[in-house]
Each structure stands twice: as structure tokens, then as C-alpha cells.
Design a protein around this motif. Sequence first.
Motif, mmCIF file in Angstrom:
data_model
loop_
_atom_site.group_PDB
_atom_site.id
_atom_site.type_symbol
_atom_site.label_atom_id
_atom_site.label_comp_id
_atom_site.label_asym_id
_atom_site.label_seq_id
_atom_site.Cartn_x
_atom_site.Cartn_y
_atom_site.Cartn_z
ATOM 1 N N GLN A 37 0.876 -1.401 0.016
ATOM 2 C CA GLN A 37 -0.010 -0.133 0.031
ATOM 3 C C GLN A 37 0.912 1.133 0.001
ATOM 4 O O GLN A 37 0.744 2.115 -0.780
ATOM 5 N N LEU A 38 1.906 1.220 0.816
ATOM 6 C CA LEU A 38 2.539 2.419 1.030
ATOM 7 C C LEU A 38 3.706 2.708 -0.410
ATOM 8 O O LEU A 38 3.587 3.815 -0.906
ATOM 9 N N SER A 39 4.074 1.531 -1.048
ATOM 10 C CA SER A 39 4.570 1.621 -2.140
ATOM 11 C C SER A 39 3.895 2.293 -3.378
ATOM 12 O O SER A 39 4.065 3.005 -4.144
ATOM 13 N N SER A 40 2.341 1.865 -3.297
ATOM 14 C CA SER A 40 1.234 2.264 -4.169
ATOM 15 C C SER A 40 1.256 3.832 -4.039
ATOM 16 O O SER A 40 0.982 4.642 -5.010
ATOM 17 N N HIS A 41 1.167 4.241 -2.918
ATOM 18 C CA HIS A 41 1.039 5.759 -2.548
ATOM 19 C C HIS A 41 2.070 6.437 -3.067
ATOM 20 O O HIS A 41 1.673 7.454 -3.867
ATOM 21 N N LEU A 42 3.189 6.011 -2.867
ATOM 22 C CA LEU A 42 4.379 6.673 -3.518
ATOM 23 C C LEU A 42 4.459 6.719 -4.945
ATOM 24 O O LEU A 42 4.961 7.389 -5.757
ATOM 25 N N ARG A 43 4.086 5.648 -5.658
ATOM 26 C CA ARG A 43 3.977 5.502 -7.199
ATOM 27 C C ARG A 43 2.887 6.291 -7.850
ATOM 28 O O ARG A 43 3.196 7.147 -8.705
ATOM 29 N N VAL A 44 1.620 6.525 -6.939
ATOM 30 C CA VAL A 44 0.756 7.317 -7.574
ATOM 31 C C VAL A 44 0.708 8.936 -7.320
ATOM 32 O O VAL A 44 0.134 9.709 -8.044
ATOM 33 N N PHE A 45 1.201 9.313 -5.964
ATOM 34 C CA PHE A 45 1.061 10.408 -5.542
ATOM 35 C C PHE A 45 2.026 10.939 -4.427
ATOM 36 O O PHE A 45 1.875 11.069 -3.439
ATOM 37 N N PRO A 46 3.466 10.693 -4.756
ATOM 38 C CA PRO A 46 4.389 10.951 -3.876
ATOM 39 C C PRO A 46 4.465 12.127 -2.939
ATOM 40 O O PRO A 46 4.893 12.284 -1.911
ATOM 41 N N GLU A 47 4.112 13.180 -3.709
ATOM 42 C CA GLU A 47 3.974 14.634 -3.120
ATOM 43 C C GLU A 47 2.738 14.718 -2.190
ATOM 44 O O GLU A 47 2.979 15.433 -1.127
ATOM 45 N N GLY A 48 1.966 13.746 -1.812
ATOM 46 C CA GLY A 48 0.895 13.797 -1.179
ATOM 47 C C GLY A 48 1.133 12.903 0.206
ATOM 48 O O GLY A 48 0.098 12.551 0.915
ATOM 49 N N GLN A 49 2.343 12.167 0.434
ATOM 50 C CA GLN A 49 2.451 11.466 1.481
ATOM 51 C C GLN A 49 3.625 12.182 2.471
ATOM 52 O O GLN A 49 4.507 12.477 1.948
ATOM 53 N N PHE A 50 3.354 12.284 3.634
ATOM 54 C CA PHE A 50 4.283 12.993 4.621
ATOM 55 C C PHE A 50 4.597 12.155 5.656
ATOM 56 O O PHE A 50 3.571 11.362 6.330
ATOM 57 N N VAL A 51 5.657 12.412 6.282
ATOM 58 C CA VAL A 51 6.027 11.945 7.763
ATOM 59 C C VAL A 51 6.704 12.985 8.603
ATOM 60 O O VAL A 51 7.280 13.901 7.926
ATOM 61 N N ALA A 52 6.338 12.757 9.892
ATOM 62 C CA ALA A 52 6.915 13.638 11.097
ATOM 63 C C ALA A 52 8.016 12.971 11.836
ATOM 64 O O ALA A 52 7.578 11.986 12.032
ATOM 65 N N VAL A 53 9.187 13.614 11.669
ATOM 66 C CA VAL A 53 10.275 12.914 12.003
ATOM 67 C C VAL A 53 10.880 13.597 13.164
ATOM 68 O O VAL A 53 11.109 14.782 13.082
ATOM 69 N N HIS A 54 11.461 13.162 14.153
ATOM 70 C CA HIS A 54 12.016 13.643 15.500
ATOM 71 C C HIS A 54 13.553 13.851 14.995
ATOM 72 O O HIS A 54 14.097 12.642 14.477
ATOM 73 N N ARG A 55 14.034 15.040 14.978
ATOM 74 C CA ARG A 55 15.143 15.181 14.371
ATOM 75 C C ARG A 55 16.474 14.490 14.937
ATOM 76 O O ARG A 55 17.336 14.026 14.283
ATOM 77 N N GLN A 56 16.366 14.395 16.281
ATOM 78 C CA GLN A 56 17.646 13.633 16.869
ATOM 79 C C GLN A 56 17.622 12.128 16.803
ATOM 80 O O GLN A 56 18.507 11.480 16.355
ATOM 81 N N THR A 57 16.643 11.461 16.943
ATOM 82 C CA THR A 57 16.350 10.031 17.106
ATOM 83 C C THR A 57 16.036 9.364 15.687
ATOM 84 O O THR A 57 16.110 8.241 15.532
ATOM 85 N N ARG A 58 15.614 10.471 14.714
ATOM 86 C CA ARG A 58 14.918 9.803 13.304
ATOM 87 C C ARG A 58 13.769 9.002 13.490
ATOM 88 O O ARG A 58 13.502 8.369 12.329
ATOM 89 N N ARG A 59 13.148 8.927 14.533
ATOM 90 C CA ARG A 59 11.977 8.031 14.848
ATOM 91 C C ARG A 59 10.661 9.016 14.042
ATOM 92 O O ARG A 59 10.701 10.143 14.272
ATOM 93 N N ILE A 60 10.060 8.207 13.362
ATOM 94 C CA ILE A 60 8.780 8.830 12.733
ATOM 95 C C ILE A 60 7.746 8.768 13.893
ATOM 96 O O ILE A 60 7.297 7.802 14.499
ATOM 97 N N VAL A 61 7.110 10.013 14.048
ATOM 98 C CA VAL A 61 6.423 10.245 15.205
ATOM 99 C C VAL A 61 4.811 10.764 14.804
ATOM 100 O O VAL A 61 3.927 10.910 15.313
ATOM 101 N N GLY A 62 4.935 10.849 13.367
ATOM 102 C CA GLY A 62 3.478 11.087 12.819
ATOM 103 C C GLY A 62 3.567 10.788 11.255
ATOM 104 O O GLY A 62 4.709 10.792 10.689
ATOM 105 N N MET A 63 2.488 10.730 10.678
ATOM 106 C CA MET A 63 2.318 10.641 9.232
ATOM 107 C C MET A 63 0.851 10.941 8.679
ATOM 108 O O MET A 63 -0.114 11.114 9.378
ATOM 109 N N ALA A 64 0.976 11.447 7.396
ATOM 110 C CA ALA A 64 -0.170 11.766 6.659
ATOM 111 C C ALA A 64 -0.131 11.200 5.250
ATOM 112 O O ALA A 64 0.917 11.170 4.778
ATOM 113 N N ALA A 65 -1.236 10.573 4.804
ATOM 114 C CA ALA A 65 -1.443 10.077 3.495
ATOM 115 C C ALA A 65 -2.532 10.588 2.809
ATOM 116 O O ALA A 65 -3.546 10.788 3.378
#
Length: 157
Positions: A37-65
Motif C-alpha cells: 500500500q505504501l509503495s502504491s501511495h508513492l507510485r501514484v502521488f508521492p507529493e501527497g505522503q508525509f512523515v513527521a520525524v524527530h530530528r535527533q532520533t530519526r523516529r517517525i512520530v507522525g504520518m499523513a497520507a
Amino acid sequence: MNVDDIVVHNTTPDDFEGIRALSTAVYPGTPTWQDVQLSSHLRVFPEGQFVAVHRQTRRIVGMAASLIVWWNDYDMTTNWRDFTDAGMFTNHDPENGRTLYGAEVMVDPTLQGPRIGKLLYEAKRALTVRLGLLRIRAGARLRGYHKYAATITPERT
């Protein structure tokens, strides 16, 4: 953690593992987003997919699709599965669509409060303006609703 510790960027395949971990934290006991599913999102509309990342740990703390839909193809009772083509976003319609459909926004439940969700919504809003779309429409999951679906309607939750 504060909002200055967070950076929002477009999703990449390197983010998939973190998105699945976030899905597990937000929706325990339910299926996570799958790589297909995530690969399909990037294939059809990459600019519409977002992640929020903690700068120091690089951990994903949020996402929007999201995807673009033609409003007239759907009505107010259309379910998430139909709006997203079962989570694959292959019904993305940038030629005719004028609506950004927010299929998912989630934030680590232990970090709600530092405005991570707002950063993700701001990214979607900026995308909507840049693309000249008319509106954003969103669907939402009722966390834990599956436990009560047989006995209570969503309107009564």
C-alpha cells in the motif's frame, strides 16, 4: 519534545518500517499499513505522503497520507475503503480531481500535544494551495471501534 524537534518531509521507502511501528502504536491489534500500500501511495502521488520525524532520533512520530479525488465520484456516505481503493490510492485522479482526500493522519499517542498533527495538516494545506485544489476532505478511524461495532453505531460513540 517540542515542535522544533520535528521535521516534516515527503515519505520515502526508508520510512515504511517506522510507519508500520507508528501504526501499531496508534491502532494496537489492527493491521498496519502494508509495504504494498505504501509503495502504491508513492507510485501514484508521492507529493501527497508525509512523515513527521524527530530530528535527533530519526523516529517517525507522525504520518499523513492523501490522494486527489473527483468530488462527484463520491458522496458523504462513501466509506474509506472506496475513497482509497482499499488503501492502494490507485483511484488517485489528478486530472479531474479538485479535492485532496486525507486518508490518514496519525501521531504517536505518547506525543500528542507538541503540535505534530498541526505540522502534518499544514503540509497538506500547503500542497492543496500549491496544486490549486478546492478543498481537503478527510476520513477518520474510530480507534477501538471494532470492539463495539456489532452493538453500537458510529454516531452513538
